[in-house]
Design a protein around this motif. Structure first.
Motif, PDB file in Angstrom:
ATOM      1  N   SER A 265      14.086  19.349  72.413  1.00 16.38           N
ATOM      2  CA  SER A 265      13.218  20.300  72.704  1.00 16.38           C
ATOM      3  C   SER A 265      11.908  19.721  72.015  1.00 16.38           C
ATOM      4  O   SER A 265      11.133  20.315  72.320  1.00 16.38           O
ATOM      5  N   LEU A 266      11.991  18.153  70.867  1.00 15.84           N
ATOM      6  CA  LEU A 266      10.807  18.356  70.457  1.00 15.84           C
ATOM      7  C   LEU A 266       9.748  17.013  71.805  1.00 15.84           C
ATOM      8  O   LEU A 266       8.827  17.174  72.077  1.00 15.84           O
ATOM      9  N   ALA A 267      11.191  16.935  72.927  1.00 19.23           N
ATOM     10  CA  ALA A 267      10.410  16.146  73.985  1.00 19.23           C
ATOM     11  C   ALA A 267       9.921  16.754  75.206  1.00 19.23           C
ATOM     12  O   ALA A 267       8.588  17.152  75.384  1.00 19.23           O
ATOM     13  N   THR A 268      10.185  18.506  74.800  1.00 17.06           N
ATOM     14  CA  THR A 268       9.927  19.385  76.019  1.00 17.06           C
ATOM     15  C   THR A 268       8.862  19.555  75.482  1.00 17.06           C
ATOM     16  O   THR A 268       7.264  20.613  75.917  1.00 17.06           O
ATOM     17  N   ALA A 269       8.782  20.081  74.317  1.00 15.07           N
ATOM     18  CA  ALA A 269       7.181  20.529  73.453  1.00 15.07           C
ATOM     19  C   ALA A 269       6.203  19.409  73.956  1.00 15.07           C
ATOM     20  O   ALA A 269       4.985  19.987  74.020  1.00 15.07           O
ATOM     21  N   ALA A 270       6.922  18.336  73.066  1.00 10.80           N
ATOM     22  CA  ALA A 270       5.397  17.604  74.068  1.00 10.80           C
ATOM     23  C   ALA A 270       4.855  17.128  75.277  1.00 10.80           C
ATOM     24  O   ALA A 270       3.801  17.222  75.025  1.00 10.80           O
ATOM     25  N   HIS A 271       5.747  17.525  76.026  1.00 10.07           N
ATOM     26  CA  HIS A 271       5.470  17.620  77.376  1.00 10.07           C
ATOM     27  C   HIS A 271       4.710  18.931  77.384  1.00 10.07           C
ATOM     28  O   HIS A 271       3.352  18.453  78.364  1.00 10.07           O
ATOM     29  N   GLN A 272       4.616  19.738  76.427  1.00  7.52           N
ATOM     30  CA  GLN A 272       4.148  21.076  77.360  1.00  7.52           C
ATOM     31  C   GLN A 272       2.741  20.175  76.929  1.00  7.52           C
ATOM     32  O   GLN A 272       1.431  21.189  77.703  1.00  7.52           O
ATOM     33  N   GLY A 273       2.431  20.636  75.347  1.00 11.96           N
ATOM     34  CA  GLY A 273       1.541  20.191  74.950  1.00 11.96           C
ATOM     35  C   GLY A 273       0.440  19.318  75.390  1.00 11.96           C
ATOM     36  O   GLY A 273      -0.674  18.854  75.892  1.00 11.96           O
ATOM     37  N   TRP A 274       1.628  18.548  76.568  1.00 11.13           N
ATOM     38  CA  TRP A 274       0.679  16.666  77.238  1.00 11.13           C
ATOM     39  C   TRP A 274      -0.406  17.362  78.620  1.00 11.13           C
ATOM     40  O   TRP A 274      -1.069  17.314  78.785  1.00 11.13           O
ATOM     41  N   SER A 275       0.980  18.173  78.953  1.00 10.08           N
ATOM     42  CA  SER A 275       0.549  18.743  79.915  1.00 10.08           C
ATOM     43  C   SER A 275      -1.070  19.840  79.694  1.00 10.08           C
ATOM     44  O   SER A 275      -1.439  19.765  80.771  1.00 10.08           O
ATOM     45  N   ALA A 276      -1.029  20.298  78.947  1.00  8.42           N
ATOM     46  CA  ALA A 276      -2.258  21.907  78.385  1.00  8.42           C
ATOM     47  C   ALA A 276      -3.185  20.438  78.773  1.00  8.42           C
ATOM     48  O   ALA A 276      -4.191  21.492  79.568  1.00  8.42           O
ATOM     49  N   ASN A 277      -3.439  19.080  77.923  1.00 14.23           N
ATOM     50  CA  ASN A 277      -4.228  18.406  78.152  1.00 14.23           C
ATOM     51  C   ASN A 277      -4.126  17.935  78.827  1.00 14.23           C
ATOM     52  O   ASN A 277      -5.966  17.256  79.604  1.00 14.23           O
ATOM     53  N   LEU A 278      -3.823  17.844  80.358  1.00  9.92           N
ATOM     54  CA  LEU A 278      -4.050  17.367  81.390  1.00  9.92           C
ATOM     55  C   LEU A 278      -4.575  17.902  82.579  1.00  9.92           C
ATOM     56  O   LEU A 278      -5.134  17.636  83.346  1.00  9.92           O
ATOM     57  N   PHE A 279      -3.742  19.276  82.560  1.00 17.96           N
ATOM     58  CA  PHE A 279      -4.569  20.816  83.505  1.00 17.96           C
ATOM     59  C   PHE A 279      -5.806  20.350  82.944  1.00 17.96           C
ATOM     60  O   PHE A 279      -7.263  20.343  83.557  1.00 17.96           O
ATOM     61  N   THR A 280      -6.165  20.248  81.587  1.00 22.08           N
ATOM     62  CA  THR A 280      -8.256  20.340  80.540  1.00 22.08           C
ATOM     63  C   THR A 280      -8.430  19.298  81.499  1.00 22.08           C
ATOM     64  O   THR A 280      -9.631  19.379  81.641  1.00 22.08           O
TER      65      THR A 280
END
Length: 443
Positions: free
Chosen positions: A354-369
């Motif tokens: 859960s920690l890893a997938t949450a971090a991935h999604q936070g990462w992804s939001a900024n990477l797309f931005t």
């Protein structure tokens, strides 16, 4: 009067510094919120997108048993989707920039929804592979269309939050799927799980066509909100062919980061149900709660990651510092995923994942931005397409490799090791290729 002027001055200081051509925003006028309705549509599209792609992963243990697939054959089915997804990103990214989000998104949703329903007619690994190929082509349109829409409807100070919100739809889809799919499959048969979930896209399409227009053409947007959206708009430039985007370092910063980190998400998406089944004995009727827990926290990570960089920008941080600091925090939060393969306790494993997938999604939001930070609006779809293609190629490679690895060793240890370090290496590449996130200058 002095008090009123002071309030206006304080509000003005909260706005980002705009370029010379920026349109002034009257901060004394309340800015509207219609843009968030558009964000809601993107959220629901992403939710449906992930429900459709998640169905196979949830049903995989049952289908693999009924149809006698090997791990290698299952890997090939996933690879068919990834190959099509990679190809589809190039096609769809160009379609979004050429025809616009309204028409382009509509085409993508019709294609992927039809392909999702077509799974119900599949009867072998080969025919499932064909259905996955069609799904991959269509689903590749979601993110180029959504990121392009955000770049048109939101100023830079709100983009990462908007992307974080719509990107959280991926986790909602991943939450809804393990709750709905077993219920449908156990009562009506696995075929109906594909038919019912696939039909959701056509319902969304009706709302999209009834609601979406560009902000400058939309009758329901106020002048104050339009001025706010365009408060940091760049000089208009001609459409840039995607082949001319390849020489730029900014393109490769995004593309290589996607290549290194997207495969980790694909691994979670397609192999978590199988991992929980083989390592912790969870069957179809018991797998829902752990998957829901994982993706609920992923959802929070997506919104929190998008919110944090927007918050830092509003506090006076540069876009470069805010985005990369947030991405560093996310990359560090993924590191403990390595210990998942070392624990026999189900809920410790669920917590680490859960920690890893949450971090991935936070990462992804900024990477797309980063794409909307570095590229003009009429190149956003193409750049997201290029990066998405690279991410899908990485996903294709890891799908095939995972199938062979598990078939030979039945060990998840190497996969969790790769998952733990990929984000830090990707952030290092971004820093080397785009140290200051400078906007691309069209030739």
């Amino acid at each position: 009067m002095k008090k009123t002027n002071k309030i206006i001055d304080n509000a003005a200081r909260e706005l980002p510094v705009s370029p010379a051509n920026a349109k002034p925003v009257d901060t004394a006028v309340k800015v509207g919120s219609f843009r968030w309705r558009i964000c809601a549509l993107l959220f629901f599209a992403t939710t449906i997108n992930y429900i459709d792609r998640q169905v196979l992963g949830i049903l995989a243990p049952q289908l693999q048993s009924e149809m006698n697939w090997t791990e290698v054959q299952y890997g090939y089915i996933i690879t068919a989707f990834q190959f099509a997804y990679a190809l589809g990103f190039l096609i769809m990214g160009n379609i979004m920039d050429r025809f616009g989000a309204r028409k382009g998104f509509s085409f993508a949703v019709v294609l992927w929804s039809f392909a999702a329903m077509l799974h119900a007619a599949a009867s072998s690994a080969l025919t499932f592979g064909f259905a996955r190929f069609g799904l991959g082509i269509g689903e590749a349109g979601n993110f180029p269309a959504a990121i392009k829409t955000v770049s048109e409807w939101f100023p830079k100070k709100e983009r990462s939050l908007a992307i974080g919100i719509f990107n959280s739809g991926a986790n909602i889809g991943a939450i809804v799927a393990p709750l709905a799919v077993p219920f449908i499959a156990l009562r009506f048969g696995w075929e109906w799980a594909f038919i019912i979930t696939g039909a959701l896209g056509f319902i969304w399409l009706a709302f999209w066509l009834a609601t979406y227009k560009k902000p400058e053409d939309h009758p329901k947007i106020t002048k104050a909100e339009l001025d706010f959206i365009q408060s940091d708009s760049e000089e208009p430039v001609e459409r840039i062919p995607w082949l001319k985007l390849f020489p730029h370092r900014q393109t490769w910063a995004f593309a290589l980061a996607k290549f290194m980190t997207d495969p980790i998400w694909w691994f979670y998406l397609y192999w978590l149900p199988k991992y929980l089944n083989t390592s912790h004995g969870l069957t179809l009727d018991k797998i829902g709660l752990p998957l829901v827990a994982i993706y609920v926290l992923s959802d929070l990570g997506s919104v929190a990651g998008g919110w944090l960089s927007s918050f830092l920008i509003n506090k006076g941080w540069s876009v470069n510092s805010a985005r990369k600091t947030t991405m560093l925090i996310c990359a560090l939060a993924v590191l403990p995923i390595f210990f998942t393969s070392q624990t026999a306790n189900l809920w410790i494993a669920v917590g680490l994942i859960s920690l890893a997938t949450a971090a991935h999604q936070g990462w992804s939001a900024n990477l797309f931005t980063l794409v909307s930070d570095m590229f003009p609006k009429n190149a956003v779809g193409s750049v997201v397409g290029i990066g998405g293609m690279c991410g899908a190629v990485g996903g294709m490679l890891i799908a095939t490799a995972t199938g062979y690895l598990l078939d030979k060793t039945e060990s998840y240890v190497p996969l969790f090791i790769i998952s733990s370090v990929s984000y830090l290496l990707a952030l290092l590449l971004i820093q080397v290729l785009a140290p200051k996130l400078k906007p691309m200058r069209p030739q």
